[in-house]
Design an enzyme around this catalytic site. Structure first.
Site, PDB file in Angstrom:
ATOM      1  N   GLU A 114       0.830  -1.196   0.000  1.00  0.00           N
ATOM      2  CA  GLU A 114       0.000   0.000   0.000  1.00  0.00           C
ATOM      3  C   GLU A 114       0.872   1.256   0.000  1.00  0.00           C
ATOM      4  O   GLU A 114       1.953   1.272   0.583  1.00  0.00           O
ATOM      5  CB  GLU A 114      -0.898  -0.004   1.239  1.00  0.00           C
ATOM      6  CG  GLU A 114      -1.927  -1.131   1.170  1.00  0.00           C
ATOM      7  CD  GLU A 114      -2.842  -1.207   2.383  1.00  0.00           C
ATOM      8  OE1 GLU A 114      -4.036  -1.454   2.183  1.00  0.00           O
ATOM      9  OE2 GLU A 114      -2.380  -1.012   3.511  1.00  0.00           O
ATOM     10  N   CYS A 134       6.722  -6.759   7.083  1.00  0.00           N
ATOM     11  CA  CYS A 134       7.914  -6.281   7.800  1.00  0.00           C
ATOM     12  C   CYS A 134       8.429  -7.415   8.662  1.00  0.00           C
ATOM     13  O   CYS A 134       7.631  -8.110   9.299  1.00  0.00           O
ATOM     14  CB  CYS A 134       7.539  -5.073   8.671  1.00  0.00           C
ATOM     15  SG  CYS A 134       8.962  -4.308   9.469  1.00  0.00           S
ATOM     16  N   CYS A 138       6.890  -4.866  15.762  1.00  0.00           N
ATOM     17  CA  CYS A 138       6.508  -3.867  16.759  1.00  0.00           C
ATOM     18  C   CYS A 138       5.068  -4.174  17.191  1.00  0.00           C
ATOM     19  O   CYS A 138       4.198  -4.383  16.329  1.00  0.00           O
ATOM     20  CB  CYS A 138       6.633  -2.466  16.170  1.00  0.00           C
ATOM     21  SG  CYS A 138       8.304  -2.142  15.577  1.00  0.00           S
ATOM     22  N   CYS A 141       1.916  -2.232  15.727  1.00  0.00           N
ATOM     23  CA  CYS A 141       1.862  -1.941  14.282  1.00  0.00           C
ATOM     24  C   CYS A 141       1.224  -3.080  13.500  1.00  0.00           C
ATOM     25  O   CYS A 141       1.620  -4.239  13.628  1.00  0.00           O
ATOM     26  CB  CYS A 141       3.282  -1.681  13.768  1.00  0.00           C
ATOM     27  SG  CYS A 141       3.373  -1.505  11.975  1.00  0.00           S
ATOM     28  N   SER A 221      11.977   6.964   7.686  1.00  0.00           N
ATOM     29  CA  SER A 221      11.683   6.611   9.076  1.00  0.00           C
ATOM     30  C   SER A 221      12.226   5.223   9.375  1.00  0.00           C
ATOM     31  O   SER A 221      12.000   4.278   8.612  1.00  0.00           O
ATOM     32  CB  SER A 221      10.171   6.637   9.302  1.00  0.00           C
ATOM     33  OG  SER A 221       9.851   6.191  10.596  1.00  0.00           O
ATOM     34  N   SER A 243      11.695   6.044  15.021  1.00  0.00           N
ATOM     35  CA  SER A 243      10.536   5.572  15.778  1.00  0.00           C
ATOM     36  C   SER A 243      10.999   5.221  17.180  1.00  0.00           C
ATOM     37  O   SER A 243      11.357   4.077  17.462  1.00  0.00           O
ATOM     38  CB  SER A 243       9.944   4.339  15.094  1.00  0.00           C
ATOM     39  OG  SER A 243       9.405   4.709  13.849  1.00  0.00           O
ATOM     40  N   ASN A 320      -3.142   4.621  16.304  1.00  0.00           N
ATOM     41  CA  ASN A 320      -4.235   4.270  15.390  1.00  0.00           C
ATOM     42  C   ASN A 320      -4.579   2.803  15.580  1.00  0.00           C
ATOM     43  O   ASN A 320      -3.740   1.939  15.329  1.00  0.00           O
ATOM     44  CB  ASN A 320      -3.814   4.527  13.936  1.00  0.00           C
ATOM     45  CG  ASN A 320      -3.616   6.009  13.675  1.00  0.00           C
ATOM     46  OD1 ASN A 320      -4.500   6.823  13.942  1.00  0.00           O
ATOM     47  ND2 ASN A 320      -2.442   6.378  13.173  1.00  0.00           N
TER      48      ASN A 320
HETATM   49  N1  SAH Z   1       9.398   0.763   9.682  1.00  0.00           N
HETATM   50  C1  SAH Z   1       9.589   2.157   9.798  1.00  0.00           C
HETATM   51  C2  SAH Z   1       8.662   2.960   8.921  1.00  0.00           C
HETATM   52  C3  SAH Z   1       7.204   2.553   8.831  1.00  0.00           C
HETATM   53  S1  SAH Z   1       6.167   2.841  10.178  1.00  0.00           S
HETATM   54  C4  SAH Z   1       9.464   2.585  11.230  1.00  0.00           C
HETATM   55  O1  SAH Z   1       9.027   1.800  12.048  1.00  0.00           O
HETATM   56  O2  SAH Z   1       9.865   3.716  11.516  1.00  0.00           O
HETATM   57  C5  SAH Z   1       5.827   4.585  10.206  1.00  0.00           C
HETATM   58  C6  SAH Z   1       5.499   5.121  11.615  1.00  0.00           C
HETATM   59  O3  SAH Z   1       4.194   4.701  12.079  1.00  0.00           O
HETATM   60  C7  SAH Z   1       6.489   4.619  12.663  1.00  0.00           C
HETATM   61  O4  SAH Z   1       6.865   5.656  13.524  1.00  0.00           O
HETATM   62  C8  SAH Z   1       5.649   3.604  13.395  1.00  0.00           C
HETATM   63  O5  SAH Z   1       6.178   3.341  14.652  1.00  0.00           O
HETATM   64  C9  SAH Z   1       4.302   4.254  13.418  1.00  0.00           C
HETATM   65  N2  SAH Z   1       3.203   3.350  13.749  1.00  0.00           N
HETATM   66  C10 SAH Z   1       3.149   2.016  13.570  1.00  0.00           C
HETATM   67  N3  SAH Z   1       1.961   1.521  13.991  1.00  0.00           N
HETATM   68  C11 SAH Z   1       1.240   2.566  14.446  1.00  0.00           C
HETATM   69  C12 SAH Z   1      -0.082   2.705  14.975  1.00  0.00           C
HETATM   70  N4  SAH Z   1      -0.887   1.673  15.086  1.00  0.00           N
HETATM   71  N5  SAH Z   1      -0.493   3.948  15.347  1.00  0.00           N
HETATM   72  C13 SAH Z   1       0.322   5.019  15.169  1.00  0.00           C
HETATM   73  N6  SAH Z   1       1.564   4.953  14.656  1.00  0.00           N
HETATM   74  C14 SAH Z   1       2.036   3.737  14.304  1.00  0.00           C
HETATM   75 FE1  SF4 Z   2       7.973  -2.704  10.860  1.00  0.00          FE
HETATM   76 FE2  SF4 Z   2       7.941  -0.051  11.322  1.00  0.00          FE
HETATM   77 FE3  SF4 Z   2       5.734  -1.571  11.755  1.00  0.00          FE
HETATM   78 FE4  SF4 Z   2       7.853  -1.805  13.371  1.00  0.00          FE
HETATM   79  S1  SF4 Z   2       6.565   0.025  13.100  1.00  0.00           S
HETATM   80  S2  SF4 Z   2       6.639  -3.502  12.491  1.00  0.00           S
HETATM   81  S3  SF4 Z   2       9.542  -1.527  11.947  1.00  0.00           S
HETATM   82  S4  SF4 Z   2       6.711  -1.195   9.785  1.00  0.00           S
END
Ligand code: SAH
Ligand code: SF4
Length: 385
Positions: A114, A134, A138, A141, A221, A243, A320
């Protein structure tokens, strides 16, 4: 010589060749020249044709050799025997009530990712994916829950931008205002775990003869792949976002498990050493606000202490939710209390306004149905046999 070696098994006679034709999208000018030489052009002709192709693909956004009118008619008809400039298929395109758009694009192997466009009044950011799924997990996420993972190629990363510009109608590359004025590598995947392809894609996107987006308008990021951070600053010089999400290793180990490998202290040292950061180009620290997990005033004060000596700004991201997620977003009070402490210490600390939540396009909500489609396809195939 300015002719490609005729292909005796040209595609129209042998459709299987379609699958092995090289896609020019994702190639630098040098790559294109090399590929043309491999197919019979001499060095000088290859260099000139590569320059023209680069212009048509990335400056004009052409998706058909037939439209490349500065290239001789003969060459235009020979190119499709050897190469393709096909875009990935758009499997779905959704638009949120707030104008945010989300594309689901499908690559020839069936995998999908996406990309999201977040429009402002006279500009906008395109959030680009770097991997299918990924490998990191995390806990807050959605992308991290995907089982199927592979790296995207440089071409697949750039193609997301091409597709978005097709939809928005932003060809040729505008000199002035653009609706896709910025790129954020914040879609699916961890860009620094697919560094080579991401770097190549971004270099092509920055090239002044094509899409020509400045490194100042690109933000990468990362969850904290420490060994690659320096290289990213040195080679690409793009803006860095980290992050962070927690101020103690205990909490960060749970939220961002790569922290067990590269703990906070090492991560912050890499930020201090980041080649392109200074007071004018600060590093963004992303901090997702999770109710009762990382949102106390004491944690805000600790954040300020940790960021000392780093040219930093803080981006607070309201969590979110997604189906099955185990966390709750912090209350407005908690978010603003946290923001005030960080702000009073001299750091800009805006709260990110969630965009596109109604189409599951907000941060951390991205997850393609790749696995499900494959599973159902397998079932259908099994039933048919
Ligand atoms: N993998 C990279 C980039 C993609 S995520 C990273 O982790 O930085 C982009 C951003 O969205 C990151 O800061 C991530 O931690 C955040 N993120 C992930 N899940 C989320 C959620 N459910 N609500 C808000 N932010 C979130
Ligand atoms: Fe991967 Fe970024 Fe999501 Fe962590 S926050 S699972 S590094 S996409």
């Amino acid at each position: 010589m300015d002719h490609l070696i005729p292909d005796v098994e040209a595609v129209d006679r042998n459709p299987e060749l379609l699958a092995i034709r090289k896609n020019l999208i994702g190639m630098t000018r040098a790559d294109m020249a090399e590929a043309l030489q491999e197919n019979g052009l001499d060095a000088k002709a290859a260099k000139m044709r590569a320059r023209q192709l680069f212009h048509w693909l990335y400056y004009r956004g052409t998706s058909d050799f037939a439209d490349m009118t500065s290239i001789s008619k003969e060459m235009r008809s020979e190119l499709p025997d050897h190469f393709t400039v096909a875009r990935p298929e758009i499997t779905s395109l959704q638009q949120s009530t707030d104008g945010t758009r989300k594309w689901l694009v499908k690559f020839p192997d069936g995998q999908e990712v996406e990309s999201v466009h977040i429009p402002e009044e006279d500009r906008g950011a395109l959030c680009v994916s770097s991997q299918v799924g990924c490998t990191l997990t995390c806990s807050f996420c959605h992308t991290g829950t995907m089982k199927l993972v592979r790296n995207l190629t440089a071409g697949e990363i750039i193609a997301q931008m091409l597709v978005a510009r097709d939809t928005i109608g932003e060809w040729p590359s505008p000199k002035g205002e653009r609706m896709i004025s910025n790129i954020v590598m914040m879609g699916m995947g961890e860009p620094l775990l697919n560094y080579d392809n991401v770097a190549k894609a971004l270099k092509i996107i920055m090239d002044g003869e094509g899409i020509s987006l400045s490194k100042r308008r690109i933000t990468l990021s990362t969850s904290g792949v420490v060994p690659k951070i320096h290289q990213c600053g040195e080679e690409l010089g793009v803006n860095l976002a980290i992050s962070l999400h927690a101020v103690s290793n205990d909490v960060r180990d749970v939220l961002v498990p790569i922290n067990k490998r590269y703990p906070i202290k090492e991560l912050l040292q890499a930020c201090k050493d980041y080649p392109s950061s200074n007071n004018a180009r600060r590093i963004t620290f992303e901090y997702v606000m999770l109710d009762g997990v990382n949102d106390s005033p004491a944690e805000a004060r600790e954040l300020v202490r940790l960021l000392k000596d780093i040219p930093a700004k803080v981006n607070l991201i309201p969590f979110n939710p997604w189906p099955g997620s185990q966390y709750k977003c912090s209350s407005n009070n908690a978010i603003h209390r946290f923001a005030k402490i960080v702000n009073d210490a001299g750091y800009s600390s805006p709260v990110r306004v969630p965009r596109g939540r109604d189409i599951m396009a907000a941060c951390g909500q991205l997850k393609s149905e790749s696995t499900k489609i494959r599973a159902s396809e397998r079932k259908a195939a099994a039933a048919a046999s």
